[in-house]
Motif scaffolding. Sequence first.
Motif, PDB file in Angstrom:
ATOM      1  N   THR A 117       0.715  -1.500  -0.288  1.00 53.61           N
ATOM      2  CA  THR A 117       0.095  -0.556   0.439  1.00 53.61           C
ATOM      3  C   THR A 117       0.999   1.468   0.158  1.00 53.61           C
ATOM      4  OG1 THR A 117      -0.508  -0.385   2.363  1.00 53.61           O
ATOM      5  CG2 THR A 117      -2.184  -0.608   0.912  1.00 53.61           C
ATOM      6  N   GLU A 118       0.053   2.567  -0.600  1.00 54.58           N
ATOM      7  CA  GLU A 118       0.909   4.045  -0.367  1.00 54.58           C
ATOM      8  C   GLU A 118       2.349   3.905  -0.390  1.00 54.58           C
ATOM      9  OE1 GLU A 118      -0.579   5.751   2.719  1.00 54.58           O
ATOM     10  OE2 GLU A 118      -2.441   5.936   1.101  1.00 54.58           O
ATOM     11  N   GLN A 119       3.141   4.419   0.175  1.00 56.98           N
ATOM     12  CA  GLN A 119       4.269   4.619  -0.017  1.00 56.98           C
ATOM     13  C   GLN A 119       5.328   3.401  -0.075  1.00 56.98           C
ATOM     14  OE1 GLN A 119       2.790   6.418   2.326  1.00 56.98           O
ATOM     15  NE2 GLN A 119       3.403   8.638   2.221  1.00 56.98           N
ATOM     16  N   GLY A 120       4.362   2.537   0.358  1.00 61.97           N
ATOM     17  CA  GLY A 120       5.089   0.805   0.968  1.00 61.97           C
ATOM     18  C   GLY A 120       5.621   0.881  -0.647  1.00 61.97           C
ATOM     19  N   TYR A 121       4.090   0.820  -1.189  1.00 58.37           N
ATOM     20  CA  TYR A 121       4.272  -0.160  -2.492  1.00 58.37           C
ATOM     21  C   TYR A 121       4.949   0.820  -4.435  1.00 58.37           C
ATOM     22  CZ  TYR A 121       1.617  -2.321  -6.897  1.00 58.37           C
ATOM     23  OH  TYR A 121       1.875  -2.639  -8.396  1.00 58.37           O
ATOM     24  N   ILE A 122       5.245   2.043  -3.678  1.00 62.32           N
ATOM     25  CA  ILE A 122       5.748   2.654  -4.732  1.00 62.32           C
ATOM     26  C   ILE A 122       7.297   2.187  -4.719  1.00 62.32           C
ATOM     27  CG2 ILE A 122       7.022   4.978  -5.114  1.00 62.32           C
ATOM     28  CD1 ILE A 122       3.927   4.806  -5.995  1.00 62.32           C
ATOM     29  N   LEU A 123       7.821   1.750  -3.280  1.00 68.01           N
ATOM     30  CA  LEU A 123       9.053   1.413  -2.944  1.00 68.01           C
ATOM     31  C   LEU A 123       9.206  -0.010  -3.694  1.00 68.01           C
ATOM     32  CD1 LEU A 123      11.918   1.644  -1.738  1.00 68.01           C
ATOM     33  CD2 LEU A 123      10.717   0.990   0.829  1.00 68.01           C
ATOM     34  N   ARG A 124       8.592  -0.664  -2.868  1.00 71.22           N
ATOM     35  CA  ARG A 124       7.816  -1.745  -3.539  1.00 71.22           C
ATOM     36  C   ARG A 124       8.532  -2.215  -5.191  1.00 71.22           C
ATOM     37  NH1 ARG A 124       4.963  -6.184  -1.231  1.00 71.22           N
ATOM     38  NH2 ARG A 124       6.420  -6.499   0.183  1.00 71.22           N
ATOM     39  N   ARG A 125       7.125  -0.945  -6.075  1.00 75.06           N
ATOM     40  CA  ARG A 125       7.611  -1.876  -7.322  1.00 75.06           C
ATOM     41  C   ARG A 125       9.098  -0.576  -7.412  1.00 75.06           C
ATOM     42  NH1 ARG A 125       2.968   2.630  -9.744  1.00 75.06           N
ATOM     43  NH2 ARG A 125       4.881   2.646 -11.012  1.00 75.06           N
ATOM     44  N   LEU A 126       9.919  -0.344  -7.205  1.00 72.80           N
ATOM     45  CA  LEU A 126      11.157   0.788  -7.627  1.00 72.80           C
ATOM     46  C   LEU A 126      12.279  -0.449  -7.451  1.00 72.80           C
ATOM     47  CD1 LEU A 126      11.311   4.205  -5.749  1.00 72.80           C
ATOM     48  CD2 LEU A 126      11.414   3.336  -8.621  1.00 72.80           C
ATOM     49  N   ILE A 127      11.797  -1.696  -5.932  1.00 73.54           N
ATOM     50  CA  ILE A 127      12.634  -2.770  -6.292  1.00 73.54           C
ATOM     51  C   ILE A 127      12.856  -3.425  -6.968  1.00 73.54           C
ATOM     52  CG2 ILE A 127      14.063  -4.231  -4.473  1.00 73.54           C
ATOM     53  CD1 ILE A 127      13.085  -1.999  -1.685  1.00 73.54           C
ATOM     54  N   ARG A 128      11.516  -3.883  -6.969  1.00 71.93           N
ATOM     55  CA  ARG A 128      11.350  -4.990  -8.472  1.00 71.93           C
ATOM     56  C   ARG A 128      11.807  -5.062  -9.283  1.00 71.93           C
ATOM     57  NH1 ARG A 128       6.717  -8.515  -5.181  1.00 71.93           N
ATOM     58  NH2 ARG A 128       7.934  -8.359  -3.210  1.00 71.93           N
ATOM     59  N   ARG A 129      11.256  -3.506  -9.716  1.00 73.09           N
ATOM     60  CA  ARG A 129      11.511  -3.026 -11.249  1.00 73.09           C
ATOM     61  C   ARG A 129      13.266  -3.360 -11.626  1.00 73.09           C
ATOM     62  NH1 ARG A 129      11.568   1.303 -14.514  1.00 73.09           N
ATOM     63  NH2 ARG A 129      10.880   0.816 -16.642  1.00 73.09           N
ATOM     64  N   ALA A 130      13.864  -2.710 -10.397  1.00 72.47           N
ATOM     65  CA  ALA A 130      15.093  -3.023 -10.089  1.00 72.47           C
ATOM     66  C   ALA A 130      15.796  -4.368 -10.889  1.00 72.47           C
ATOM     67  CB  ALA A 130      15.884  -2.371  -9.435  1.00 72.47           C
ATOM     68  N   VAL A 131      15.140  -4.649  -9.471  1.00 75.08           N
ATOM     69  CA  VAL A 131      15.738  -6.574  -9.572  1.00 75.08           C
ATOM     70  C   VAL A 131      15.583  -7.284 -10.648  1.00 75.08           C
ATOM     71  CG1 VAL A 131      14.948  -8.938  -8.999  1.00 75.08           C
ATOM     72  CG2 VAL A 131      15.208  -6.787  -7.040  1.00 75.08           C
ATOM     73  N   ARG A 132      14.605  -6.724 -11.272  1.00 74.80           N
ATOM     74  CA  ARG A 132      14.097  -7.609 -12.743  1.00 74.80           C
ATOM     75  C   ARG A 132      14.928  -7.297 -13.763  1.00 74.80           C
ATOM     76  NH1 ARG A 132       9.976  -5.367 -17.436  1.00 74.80           N
ATOM     77  NH2 ARG A 132      10.579  -5.821 -19.036  1.00 74.80           N
ATOM     78  N   TYR A 133      15.023  -5.077 -13.553  1.00 73.38           N
ATOM     79  CA  TYR A 133      16.035  -5.257 -14.869  1.00 73.38           C
ATOM     80  C   TYR A 133      17.887  -5.910 -14.347  1.00 73.38           C
ATOM     81  CZ  TYR A 133      13.075  -2.720 -17.870  1.00 73.38           C
ATOM     82  OH  TYR A 133      11.802  -2.549 -18.692  1.00 73.38           O
ATOM     83  N   SER A 134      17.927  -6.281 -13.277  1.00 71.54           N
ATOM     84  CA  SER A 134      19.358  -6.871 -13.020  1.00 71.54           C
ATOM     85  C   SER A 134      19.218  -8.440 -13.916  1.00 71.54           C
ATOM     86  CB  SER A 134      19.199  -6.914 -11.546  1.00 71.54           C
ATOM     87  OG  SER A 134      19.061  -7.526 -11.278  1.00 71.54           O
ATOM     88  N   GLY A 135      18.562  -8.871 -13.253  1.00 69.51           N
ATOM     89  CA  GLY A 135      17.783 -10.314 -13.683  1.00 69.51           C
ATOM     90  C   GLY A 135      18.375 -10.055 -15.663  1.00 69.51           C
ATOM     91  N   GLU A 136      17.501  -9.099 -16.566  1.00 68.51           N
ATOM     92  CA  GLU A 136      17.670  -8.920 -18.291  1.00 68.51           C
ATOM     93  C   GLU A 136      19.387  -8.972 -18.287  1.00 68.51           C
ATOM     94  OE1 GLU A 136      14.845  -6.513 -20.026  1.00 68.51           O
ATOM     95  OE2 GLU A 136      13.231  -7.508 -19.253  1.00 68.51           O
ATOM     96  N   LEU A 137      20.244  -7.888 -17.338  1.00 67.60           N
ATOM     97  CA  LEU A 137      21.173  -7.632 -17.296  1.00 67.60           C
ATOM     98  C   LEU A 137      22.708  -8.501 -17.129  1.00 67.60           C
ATOM     99  CD1 LEU A 137      22.476  -4.992 -18.692  1.00 67.60           C
ATOM    100  CD2 LEU A 137      22.845  -4.557 -16.309  1.00 67.60           C
ATOM    101  N   GLY A 138      21.928  -9.425 -16.704  1.00 71.47           N
ATOM    102  CA  GLY A 138      22.015 -10.941 -16.372  1.00 71.47           C
ATOM    103  C   GLY A 138      23.189 -11.607 -15.675  1.00 71.47           C
ATOM    104  N   ILE A 139      22.732  -9.883 -14.926  1.00 70.50           N
ATOM    105  CA  ILE A 139      23.458 -10.275 -12.996  1.00 70.50           C
ATOM    106  C   ILE A 139      22.617 -11.213 -12.514  1.00 70.50           C
ATOM    107  CG2 ILE A 139      23.493  -9.245 -10.802  1.00 70.50           C
ATOM    108  CD1 ILE A 139      23.818  -6.504 -12.016  1.00 70.50           C
ATOM    109  N   SER A 140      23.170 -12.424 -12.239  1.00 65.45           N
ATOM    110  CA  SER A 140      22.979 -13.577 -11.210  1.00 65.45           C
ATOM    111  C   SER A 140      22.080 -13.069 -10.289  1.00 65.45           C
ATOM    112  CB  SER A 140      24.401 -14.255 -10.672  1.00 65.45           C
ATOM    113  OG  SER A 140      23.986 -15.498  -9.804  1.00 65.45           O
ATOM    114  N   LYS A 141      21.317 -13.667 -10.169  1.00 62.33           N
ATOM    115  CA  LYS A 141      20.446 -13.675  -8.708  1.00 62.33           C
ATOM    116  C   LYS A 141      20.880 -14.422  -7.897  1.00 62.33           C
ATOM    117  CE  LYS A 141      17.676 -17.226  -9.116  1.00 62.33           C
ATOM    118  NZ  LYS A 141      16.699 -19.054  -8.878  1.00 62.33           N
ATOM    119  N   ASP A 142      22.149 -15.250  -6.967  1.00 63.29           N
ATOM    120  CA  ASP A 142      22.845 -15.450  -6.386  1.00 63.29           C
ATOM    121  C   ASP A 142      23.936 -13.998  -6.109  1.00 63.29           C
ATOM    122  OD1 ASP A 142      21.378 -17.763  -6.210  1.00 63.29           O
ATOM    123  OD2 ASP A 142      22.878 -17.983  -7.586  1.00 63.29           O
TER     124      ASP A 142
END
Length: 586
Positions: free
Chosen positions: A291-316
Amino acid sequence: MDRKELIKKYIEFFKSKNHKEIQNASLIPENDPTTLFIGSGMETIIPFLLGQKHPQGKRIVNIQRCLRTGDIEEVGNSTHHTLLEMMGNWSLGDYFKKEAIEYSFELATKVFKLPIERLAVSVFAGDKRSSRDEEAAEIWKLLGIPEERITFLEDNWWGPIGETGPCGTDTEMFFWKLNDVPAPKKFDPQDENWVEIWNDVLMGFIKNKDGSFEESDQKNIDNGRGLERVLAVLNGFDDNYLTDIWQPLIKQIEKLSNKTYKGNERIMRIIADHIRASVFLIADGVTPSNTEQGYILRRLIRRAVRYSGELGISKDADLTTPIVKKILEIYDDYDILKKNKQKIIDELNKEEDKFEKTLEKGLNIFNRITKDKKTIDGKNSFLLFQSYGFPIEMTIELAKENGIKVDEKGFAKELASHQELSRTASSGKFKSGLADDSEATKKLHTATHLMNEALRIVLDKPDLHQRGSNITSERLRFDFNFDRKLTPEELKEVEDMVNLKIKANLPVVCDVMPVKKAKAAGAGGVFDSKYGEDVRVYTVGSIGKEFSKEICAGPHVDNTSELGTFKIVKESSSSSGVRRIKAVLE
Ligand code: SER
């Protein structure tokens, strides 16, 4: 020029014009539930723009951290950022148009030494709110801006923030960004090589509730410039991310991914931008949520994580920690970052780990449900949200990349009906977290009490308590306050202790007593408000040798020997500071 030098020069200039420097405030607005974040410097001083006396006087200056969330999915080009530092100066009923423009011109040409041949300005073209601003144009001309570099635009109006409040016409300054192509004689605001570098709001109006505009008694100046962009311009960069604010982060991402910025600009910018914004949000007290601010923060972190995967950064690989460390070095002038260093690292890591667990599976599901399809329906987008942690904006973005649409209305419907369900659950219909009263759930319920006590003992945390419980005939799920992952050894110890108590054939006894007496007898149980005066207290173990005592609505088995073998199947984070264990009886 680097960031610190720019700030120093800027603040010193306005101090020399008798401005007082004021505090950089939190990103979370105080006493204003209508906006989630501070999006511009003026938002922190609205009462003073409306006439209240500012303790520092009528001329103030500062650097204000701001967060703009309207176009998160646009971040990735060379100039957009979620978080920005706004360099602002204000006149609170003191100087107006003439001095404001003169100060802007002096700062640009004398302090920052921007060549006048590369400057252009826009002023208000006039409409029913206010007339064409010939006066501002005249002041610019007198300072030396040629007529063909001054344009009149209808867009030159700023504010209010929200529905009502201070607002007014504005005049903006543009800089020709190409170093090797001379600026055209005539200013064309459509030409993207002219970049807006600052905005003088000539704040002379108030917008009322009925939508009308009236001239304000106090005329203010609200002058703002995004530090990131000004810094790039002053260094002759066409890309904000080439400055000293971003380069250490980009280098870190290059190192993690083993790829170069060139060719991967968009993704690297997104990762750097989103982690930087997340760092400041966490420092200002936000934690990821739905919810609210926390959801924006979640979106930002998850979008960064998703793109890091696309860049080939290992999830480990630990994506966030090394970048956070760089951000803290760059912004060592922010005490809130220093003070919250560990919290920032922990929160980011927790959210990163959580999403990495489901991302890959979620992407597979996404590919499956979109195969040969043109639309993702509400049920499937909700499935991605609920079971794989995909914020709906991420599903939409992914869909767009694949030329597919998302039924957003269908998603909203699913979400609403789910919230209805969870309200039913929390209203007590599923008493004691029990979905049914079968023998299997009764057994698991008693096992929950044993495990609750075992956790307190093994983790040496007497104030450990239940934060949520959900029992089906297959398994128990128990949430409790604890702020780190349990080690395999601890889990084993808890398991062993529960099995020992099961083997000890302990009686389970129910007493009914007033809540006060139950507490005095040392019974645990956190849902005080849910219970009336008399409560049931379930005790496991014979008198004098009680192992567990909990206020609980039941039902339970009569003896622990009925339970079988207890086994923990999963331990994970449930939300900030809350762990979740799933366990079964075999
Ligand atoms: N409030 C104006 C802006 O945000 C000027 O500071 O652009």
